[in-house]
Scaffold this motif. Structure first.
Motif, PDB file in Angstrom:
ATOM      1  N   GLU A  51      14.658   5.513  25.813  1.00 41.43           N
ATOM      2  CA  GLU A  51      14.161   6.504  26.762  1.00 41.43           C
ATOM      3  C   GLU A  51      14.097   7.893  26.150  1.00 41.43           C
ATOM      4  O   GLU A  51      13.229   8.692  26.469  1.00 41.43           O
ATOM      5  CB  GLU A  51      15.054   6.518  28.005  1.00 41.43           C
ATOM      6  N   SER A  52      15.010   8.194  25.251  1.00 41.16           N
ATOM      7  CA  SER A  52      15.056   9.536  24.657  1.00 41.16           C
ATOM      8  C   SER A  52      14.290   9.619  23.342  1.00 41.16           C
ATOM      9  O   SER A  52      14.059  10.705  22.828  1.00 41.16           O
ATOM     10  CB  SER A  52      16.515   9.943  24.407  1.00 41.16           C
ATOM     11  N   GLY A  53      13.890   8.465  22.789  1.00 40.19           N
ATOM     12  CA  GLY A  53      13.231   8.459  21.501  1.00 40.19           C
ATOM     13  C   GLY A  53      11.722   8.358  21.628  1.00 40.19           C
ATOM     14  O   GLY A  53      11.159   8.387  22.735  1.00 40.19           O
ATOM     15  N   PRO A  54      11.033   8.260  20.497  1.00 36.10           N
ATOM     16  CA  PRO A  54       9.571   8.158  20.517  1.00 36.10           C
ATOM     17  C   PRO A  54       9.120   6.846  21.138  1.00 36.10           C
ATOM     18  O   PRO A  54       9.854   5.858  21.146  1.00 36.10           O
ATOM     19  CB  PRO A  54       9.200   8.217  19.025  1.00 36.10           C
ATOM     20  N   PRO A  55       7.898   6.806  21.691  1.00 35.25           N
ATOM     21  CA  PRO A  55       7.426   5.586  22.363  1.00 35.25           C
ATOM     22  C   PRO A  55       7.142   4.466  21.361  1.00 35.25           C
ATOM     23  O   PRO A  55       6.846   4.716  20.197  1.00 35.25           O
ATOM     24  CB  PRO A  55       6.124   6.052  23.026  1.00 35.25           C
ATOM     25  N   HIS A  56       7.258   3.244  21.844  1.00 40.81           N
ATOM     26  CA  HIS A  56       6.851   2.088  21.047  1.00 40.81           C
ATOM     27  C   HIS A  56       5.334   2.002  21.069  1.00 40.81           C
ATOM     28  O   HIS A  56       4.712   2.004  22.137  1.00 40.81           O
ATOM     29  CB  HIS A  56       7.469   0.808  21.624  1.00 40.81           C
ATOM     30  N   ILE A  57       4.718   1.946  19.898  1.00 36.36           N
ATOM     31  CA  ILE A  57       3.264   1.865  19.795  1.00 36.36           C
ATOM     32  C   ILE A  57       2.920   0.629  18.979  1.00 36.36           C
ATOM     33  O   ILE A  57       3.287   0.530  17.802  1.00 36.36           O
ATOM     34  CB  ILE A  57       2.672   3.123  19.138  1.00 36.36           C
ATOM     35  N   GLY A  58       2.224  -0.304  19.588  1.00 35.96           N
ATOM     36  CA  GLY A  58       1.833  -1.509  18.881  1.00 35.96           C
ATOM     37  C   GLY A  58       0.783  -1.219  17.811  1.00 35.96           C
ATOM     38  O   GLY A  58      -0.033  -0.307  17.959  1.00 35.96           O
ATOM     39  N   VAL A  59       0.806  -1.986  16.742  1.00 34.35           N
ATOM     40  CA  VAL A  59      -0.156  -1.831  15.648  1.00 34.35           C
ATOM     41  C   VAL A  59      -0.628  -3.216  15.212  1.00 34.35           C
ATOM     42  O   VAL A  59       0.186  -4.087  14.912  1.00 34.35           O
ATOM     43  CB  VAL A  59       0.470  -1.097  14.432  1.00 34.35           C
ATOM     44  N   ASP A  60      -1.929  -3.416  15.192  1.00 31.38           N
ATOM     45  CA  ASP A  60      -2.525  -4.625  14.631  1.00 31.38           C
ATOM     46  C   ASP A  60      -3.335  -4.231  13.403  1.00 31.38           C
ATOM     47  O   ASP A  60      -4.045  -3.224  13.415  1.00 31.38           O
ATOM     48  CB  ASP A  60      -3.449  -5.313  15.643  1.00 31.38           C
ATOM     49  N   GLU A  61      -3.241  -5.042  12.356  1.00 30.71           N
ATOM     50  CA  GLU A  61      -3.959  -4.763  11.120  1.00 30.71           C
ATOM     51  C   GLU A  61      -5.156  -5.697  10.968  1.00 30.71           C
ATOM     52  O   GLU A  61      -5.071  -6.876  11.303  1.00 30.71           O
ATOM     53  CB  GLU A  61      -3.031  -4.936   9.913  1.00 30.71           C
ATOM     54  N   ILE A  62      -6.256  -5.145  10.472  1.00 29.12           N
ATOM     55  CA  ILE A  62      -7.403  -5.955  10.073  1.00 29.12           C
ATOM     56  C   ILE A  62      -7.731  -5.612   8.624  1.00 29.12           C
ATOM     57  O   ILE A  62      -7.965  -4.448   8.289  1.00 29.12           O
ATOM     58  CB  ILE A  62      -8.631  -5.708  10.963  1.00 29.12           C
ATOM     59  N   VAL A  63      -7.696  -6.622   7.760  1.00 29.30           N
ATOM     60  CA  VAL A  63      -7.971  -6.426   6.334  1.00 29.30           C
ATOM     61  C   VAL A  63      -9.483  -6.408   6.116  1.00 29.30           C
ATOM     62  O   VAL A  63     -10.179  -7.365   6.453  1.00 29.30           O
ATOM     63  CB  VAL A  63      -7.331  -7.545   5.493  1.00 29.30           C
ATOM     64  N   VAL A  64      -9.996  -5.310   5.555  1.00 22.36           N
ATOM     65  CA  VAL A  64     -11.445  -5.170   5.373  1.00 22.36           C
ATOM     66  C   VAL A  64     -11.851  -5.068   3.901  1.00 22.36           C
ATOM     67  O   VAL A  64     -13.034  -5.065   3.591  1.00 22.36           O
ATOM     68  CB  VAL A  64     -11.979  -3.943   6.136  1.00 22.36           C
ATOM     69  N   TYR A  65     -10.863  -4.961   3.000  1.00 25.20           N
ATOM     70  CA  TYR A  65     -11.224  -4.942   1.583  1.00 25.20           C
ATOM     71  C   TYR A  65     -10.065  -5.447   0.734  1.00 25.20           C
ATOM     72  O   TYR A  65      -8.898  -5.393   1.146  1.00 25.20           O
ATOM     73  CB  TYR A  65     -11.640  -3.537   1.121  1.00 25.20           C
ATOM     74  N   GLY A  66     -10.419  -5.968  -0.428  1.00 23.27           N
ATOM     75  CA  GLY A  66      -9.428  -6.401  -1.402  1.00 23.27           C
ATOM     76  C   GLY A  66      -9.529  -5.544  -2.652  1.00 23.27           C
ATOM     77  O   GLY A  66     -10.561  -4.911  -2.911  1.00 23.27           O
ATOM     78  N   THR A  67      -8.460  -5.529  -3.434  1.00 24.63           N
ATOM     79  CA  THR A  67      -8.393  -4.659  -4.604  1.00 24.63           C
ATOM     80  C   THR A  67      -7.846  -5.421  -5.796  1.00 24.63           C
ATOM     81  O   THR A  67      -6.910  -6.218  -5.668  1.00 24.63           O
ATOM     82  CB  THR A  67      -7.482  -3.444  -4.329  1.00 24.63           C
ATOM     83  N   GLY A  68      -8.428  -5.159  -6.951  1.00 22.61           N
ATOM     84  CA  GLY A  68      -7.928  -5.728  -8.200  1.00 22.61           C
ATOM     85  C   GLY A  68      -8.241  -4.784  -9.342  1.00 22.61           C
ATOM     86  O   GLY A  68      -8.988  -3.806  -9.182  1.00 22.61           O
ATOM     87  N   VAL A  69      -7.661  -5.052 -10.499  1.00 26.28           N
ATOM     88  CA  VAL A  69      -7.940  -4.221 -11.669  1.00 26.28           C
ATOM     89  C   VAL A  69      -9.355  -4.500 -12.160  1.00 26.28           C
ATOM     90  O   VAL A  69      -9.757  -5.657 -12.312  1.00 26.28           O
ATOM     91  CB  VAL A  69      -6.933  -4.505 -12.801  1.00 26.28           C
ATOM     92  N   MET A  70     -10.118  -3.443 -12.401  1.00 23.00           N
ATOM     93  CA  MET A  70     -11.461  -3.608 -12.944  1.00 23.00           C
ATOM     94  C   MET A  70     -11.357  -4.245 -14.331  1.00 23.00           C
ATOM     95  O   MET A  70     -10.637  -3.734 -15.191  1.00 23.00           O
ATOM     96  CB  MET A  70     -12.153  -2.246 -13.014  1.00 23.00           C
ATOM     97  N   PRO A  71     -12.037  -5.344 -14.574  1.00 18.38           N
ATOM     98  CA  PRO A  71     -11.900  -6.045 -15.859  1.00 18.38           C
ATOM     99  C   PRO A  71     -12.172  -5.171 -17.072  1.00 18.38           C
ATOM    100  O   PRO A  71     -11.587  -5.385 -18.134  1.00 18.38           O
ATOM    101  CB  PRO A  71     -12.931  -7.181 -15.742  1.00 18.38           C
ATOM    102  N   SER A  72     -13.028  -4.192 -16.932  1.00 15.68           N
ATOM    103  CA  SER A  72     -13.405  -3.359 -18.077  1.00 15.68           C
ATOM    104  C   SER A  72     -12.546  -2.113 -18.229  1.00 15.68           C
ATOM    105  O   SER A  72     -12.793  -1.306 -19.131  1.00 15.68           O
ATOM    106  CB  SER A  72     -14.871  -2.930 -17.938  1.00 15.68           C
ATOM    107  N   PHE A  73     -11.508  -1.945 -17.374  1.00 10.92           N
ATOM    108  CA  PHE A  73     -10.766  -0.682 -17.402  1.00 10.92           C
ATOM    109  C   PHE A  73     -10.143  -0.392 -18.759  1.00 10.92           C
ATOM    110  O   PHE A  73     -10.294   0.704 -19.321  1.00 10.92           O
ATOM    111  CB  PHE A  73      -9.675  -0.661 -16.326  1.00 10.92           C
ATOM    112  N   ALA A  74      -9.380  -1.347 -19.310  1.00 15.34           N
ATOM    113  CA  ALA A  74      -8.685  -1.105 -20.576  1.00 15.34           C
ATOM    114  C   ALA A  74      -9.673  -0.713 -21.673  1.00 15.34           C
ATOM    115  O   ALA A  74      -9.444   0.255 -22.424  1.00 15.34           O
ATOM    116  CB  ALA A  74      -7.890  -2.345 -20.985  1.00 15.34           C
TER     117      ALA A  74
END
Length: 345
Positions: A221-244
């Motif tokens: 009651e005295s603390g911050p409200p509970h706020i629900g969070v749902d995640e949706i994954v929209v992108y993936g990440t990896g090392v660019m093969p040519s980086f090195a």
């Protein structure tokens, strides 16, 4: 008296993809600065991003069905989410792809207000992500806030303060009519006290859980409200093969530079970066002892997470850790270091 010859600009490798249409790091480092330093920024992309079609389809469906709305649970608005959270420019790019695609398919309907987000809070961490969101062409524009926060935890605490007070339609009474209890003194009715709709967090495959953990923590009651969070994954990440290979080529092209800086934005690719700079012991995989060795290459990190990764994984302590994750924060750190280093030579 002959004018003092101007030294060539210091090379600064930015281990990131250049933002479009303009990049704040490039703009700042190319411009004259108060410290009198001159820099030549060079982008070397590290990360390769790919959109996740299923995630994009979920976002499109939610927007088309107006499930992201300005309301509460047990409300006649019927929405599923009460706002959105973004903490990366790639997530914004994925969202923009959905918006642009839907606008293209409904272009003939000039009166369409899709995606109808003008009354919905959009939370964004830091200036770069905020700029990307505000650049999305919607009318009315998105209501974006959180630019002043520098990391996910700061953004989560800001959301705790802001979300509950966001202006919403009156709650719905049990008979389906609009309740006026919000203006009445005394105890709240069940309708008025209805919990907030959860927030939709648009994310990549690799992310920290700090925002859901803070927002969905134990409520009191005295603390911050509970706020629900749902995640949706929209992108993936990896090392660019040519980086090195790309980074080694850029290093060879700038061998004549008296000083070079490498700005690191994430742990991804750090091993290849350190190897290319000759800073790793090939037998141990740990950083070489650089004490009392002449140096021309220096490393700055965007923040403490990447600094901790370099320390913990390789035993390497970067020369600069930005005091805030922004172009200005990185430049301040480099200018301060260079002033002290030059004075010591």
């Amino acid at each position: 008296m002959a004018a003092k010859p101007q030294l060539p600009p210091t090379t600064v490798f930015l281990l990131k993809t250049r933002s479009s249409p303009t990049d704040a790091y490039e703009d700042l480092f190319k411009a004259p600065n108060d410290a009198g330093s001159r820099y030549a920024p060079i982008f070397v992309p590290v990360l390769e991003h790919r959109f996740v079609d299923d995630g994009l389809a979920q976002i499109d469906s939610l927007l088309t069905r107006r499930q992201i709305t300005n309301g509460r649970l047990q409300s006649s608005t019927g929405g599923k989410y009460g706002g959105m959270i973004f903490t990366s420019q790639r997530a914004v790019e994925a969202f923009k792809k959905v918006v642009d695609g839907r606008h293209a398919s409904t272009r003939e309907n000039a009166t369409s207000s899709w995606p109808s987000l003008q009354d919905v809070p959009i939370y964004s961490v830091g200036p770069a992500t905020t700029r990307a969101l505000r650049a999305i062409k919607l009318e009315p524009p998105l209501q974006v806030s959180g630019e002043h926060t520098g990391n996910g935890e700061d953004l989560a605490h800001y959301i705790q303060e802001d979300y509950a007070g966001w202006k919403r339609p009156p709650p719905t009474a049990t008979d389906g009519t609009a309740s006026t209890d919000a203006e009445r003194p005394g105890p709240k009715t069940d309708a008025q006290a209805a919990p907030l709709l959860p927030l939709l967090f648009v994310v990549g495959e690799q992310r920290r859980d700090i925002i859901p953990r803070v927002l969905m923590g134990d409520a009191s009651e005295s603390g911050p409200p509970h706020i629900g969070v749902d995640e949706i994954v929209v992108y993936g990440t990896g090392v660019m093969p040519s980086f090195a290979e790309d980074f080694e080529r850029k290093l060879n092209e700038t061998l004549g530079s008296a000083v070079r800086w490498v700005v690191v934005f994430s742990p991804t690719g750090c091993d290849s970066m350190l190897k290319a700079l000759g800073l790793l012991d090939p037998e141990t995989g740990r950083a070489k002892d650089l004490a009392n060795r002449p140096r021309t290459d220096f490393i700055a990190t965007i923040g403490p997470t990447t600094r901790a990764y370099l320390n913990d994984t390789f035993g390497f302590n970067p020369d600069v850790c930005a005091d805030e994750p922004s172009p200005e924060g990185v430049m301040r750190g480099i200018n301060h270091f260079m002033a002290a280093w030059t004075a010591s030579q």
